[in-house]
Design an enzyme around this catalytic site. Sequence first.
Site, PDB file in Angstrom:
ATOM      1  N   ASN A  79       0.824  -1.170  -0.052  1.00  0.00           N
ATOM      2  CA  ASN A  79      -0.076   0.088  -0.008  1.00  0.00           C
ATOM      3  C   ASN A  79       0.855   1.243  -0.013  1.00  0.00           C
ATOM      4  O   ASN A  79       1.464   1.409   0.891  1.00  0.00           O
ATOM      5  CB  ASN A  79      -1.010  -0.052   1.090  1.00  0.00           C
ATOM      6  CG  ASN A  79      -1.670   1.292   1.188  1.00  0.00           C
ATOM      7  OD1 ASN A  79      -2.655   1.590   0.591  1.00  0.00           O
ATOM      8  ND2 ASN A  79      -1.339   2.359   2.167  1.00  0.00           N
ATOM      9  N   GLU A  80       0.889   2.261  -1.247  1.00  0.00           N
ATOM     10  CA  GLU A  80       1.571   3.446  -1.246  1.00  0.00           C
ATOM     11  C   GLU A  80       2.994   3.465  -1.171  1.00  0.00           C
ATOM     12  O   GLU A  80       3.530   4.504  -1.318  1.00  0.00           O
ATOM     13  CB  GLU A  80       0.674   4.328  -0.254  1.00  0.00           C
ATOM     14  CG  GLU A  80      -0.791   4.566  -0.654  1.00  0.00           C
ATOM     15  CD  GLU A  80      -1.404   5.533   0.369  1.00  0.00           C
ATOM     16  OE1 GLU A  80      -2.709   5.814  -0.133  1.00  0.00           O
ATOM     17  OE2 GLU A  80      -0.767   6.101   1.300  1.00  0.00           O
TER      18      GLU A  80
END
Length: 793
Positions: A411-412
């Site tokens: 995630n990210e």
Amino acid sequence: MRQVTPLTDGWILRHPDGTGDALPASVPGCVHTDLLAAGLIPDPFLGRNEAEVAWVGRRDWTYETELRAGPGAYEQTDLVFDGLDTVAEILLDGRPLGRVRNMHRSYRFDVTGLSGRLAVRFASAHAEAEAVRGRLGERPGAYPEPYQYLRKMACSFGWDWGPTLVTAGIWRPVRLERWSTARIARVRPLVTVEDGAGRVELAVEVERSRVEAPLAVEATAGGVSARAELDGTAGTVRLRVPDARLWWPRGYGDQPLYDVQLTLLHGEEALDSWRRRIGFRTVRLDTSPDAHGTGFTLVVNGERLFARGVNWIPDDVFPSRITRDRYRRRLEQAAGAGVDLVRVWGGGIYESEDFYDACDELGLLVWQDFPFACAAYPEEQPLRGEVEAEARENVVRLMPHPSLVLWNGNNENLWGFRDWDWEPALAGDSWGEGYYLGVLPRVVAESDPTRPYTAGSPWSGSWRHHPNDPAHGTHHSWEVWNRADYADYRLDVPRFVAEFGWQAPPAHATLRRALPGEELAPDSPGMLHHQKADDGNGKLERGLARHFAVPEGDFDRWHYLTQVTQARAVAAGVEHWRSHWPVCAGTVVWQLNDCWPVTSWAAIDGDGREKPLYHELRRLYADRLLTVRADGDGLVVAAVNQAAGDWRDTLRLRRMSVDGTVFAEARPELTAPGRTVGTVALPAGLVPAGPGEFLVADAGGLRALHFPAADRDIPYPRPEFEVAVVPEGITVTARTLVRDLLLQADRLDPEATADRGLVTLLPGEEVTIGVRGWKTPDPQTARSALYCVEPTR
């Protein structure tokens, strides 16, 4: 057969330094829940108690019990831990059995013929993570705590919606397994569909206590059986299930599940068995380039999907408290809101079988992140070996579930490397790219080739494009919440919106429980403590001020309007992006749930109460949605039809004044074939002319409203309506325009719930709101719990 004995009784918890009395311990569980049960710490979810229990995560702790020798008829006895959180040494009568340092793995120790005092000594996760940071060097992250230096649930260390409650404990079941000759060590099920038949390939690995014993495996599924001999410690058995019924996501078909059983045999003697449920379906991810960029479309059983998704975080800061029933309830809420995809976010955990079982049964597709989030992760030891081991174990563990359709690397973090000033700070140090573009895709390709893998979210597919480029792959839309008006969601059409959202406080009854005795205000001490986002209240107020006059000194009004703004913001995005299918192929709202009572982006608050956003999702994610959007210099009514059948109807269009006058009306025909979007251009005479007018579009029992101005500029009449108590609810009859009427049922009774959220009534219209759990209904009390938009004073 293998004998299994759960080890749930007789555990105690103590400080390893010998200070303090030993406490009864629950296993599975964690230190915090044991201290809570003993009355030694206050509930960290209440008031500002979180700070008072911070010391718990900085101490070492020991769990102990008595391990008794079992019957001598078995050749081997294993001590099996399904989950240890996180860094621990396991000892028997003071003799080390092993050391562990990964919350996301299971562990097995040979204790054949042994008995005595079993101790599991947990080191402080804080101290261990800081020690690894000291050895490997500083890495950037979104938060100051050292969560990226340990294979542990990252949000234990706090997040912009979660408290810092760093756990330790035996968080998943522990047991003794006694066996002879051989046991099943691993089964890797490849489930596919070919020419209308279901195919199951079970790759089996065994552990032996007798090397020379001939072994075979027998498998059954769907009334079909097959047998295979094992070559040493491995073998493969294959099944073909003719005319297998396909498993579909909810809204597209049924969810038939097949029991698969595999038995390990020595001659005719059954030594061990493995049972799972599977579903037959195909899945692929279409990332083909096209005129708009690079797509990101899930295709299940050949059907291209617009994913109606939500992001899932751990449902409790203390995951051992989440029961099978609680998983089922929360996921039923998701399905009830029209959701068909749940993304398990990378700052949490690989969830329990109970989670994926419920998704299988409910037809909820699962997008599974590997547990990496919002930080640069070192790739050196001791982390690299742990990452590969956990990935291999969990990929195989979750493979039987048909609901699981996508593996995602992180995630990210790819975005962070490019945009969050990580690259210069790292100065060439490892940061996780080798996991996301190397280790993890290799593990998935080798272990689970039936499912697609994507390197991250957001991710454009390669470094040729910016990682968060809306025209390529997945996109996270956070500039709007952070800096702009939610109307800006309508400025672009990303290929797949994997995160976006807007904050609002939890339900009133949730706040009253979490902040006992506090005079509630947006900036009261408890409210600020239960707002973890950077400048969260500032962003709430700025978002509110763009549309409404900010109420001064009226908390109840502020509470209502911030919840309205959250629902409207998410609606602005979903309506716009759904209306641009198939260019945009999915929205995944941040977020479905909360892990404690907090002001956050969730649709369901930390006490399980449904915010107005939840009810708005039911409208936004229904098979059919009516919306009004800009198209060039004009407006169109878009009919989003995700159902299989055609949508043909007469569209009733009205240009109205806020006082109820109808200025113009038209009834064009509307057509939207199955799985498409149909549009009807709005004639010039029906476009609202100024803030005192609006458009009403009705078709098939659905309604879309278009107001051309912010509420603060609209000359609303003072709302007038009548309230009547009816069986199991109330009926509200409007005498004027009543915009965004909301019954806050928890103000009637903390246990009360309403069956709908925001509703706008034209003069003369009425709505019946179903209410459950209201013990003493009366109209006056109901009126006091009703809120709506009022004219600016």
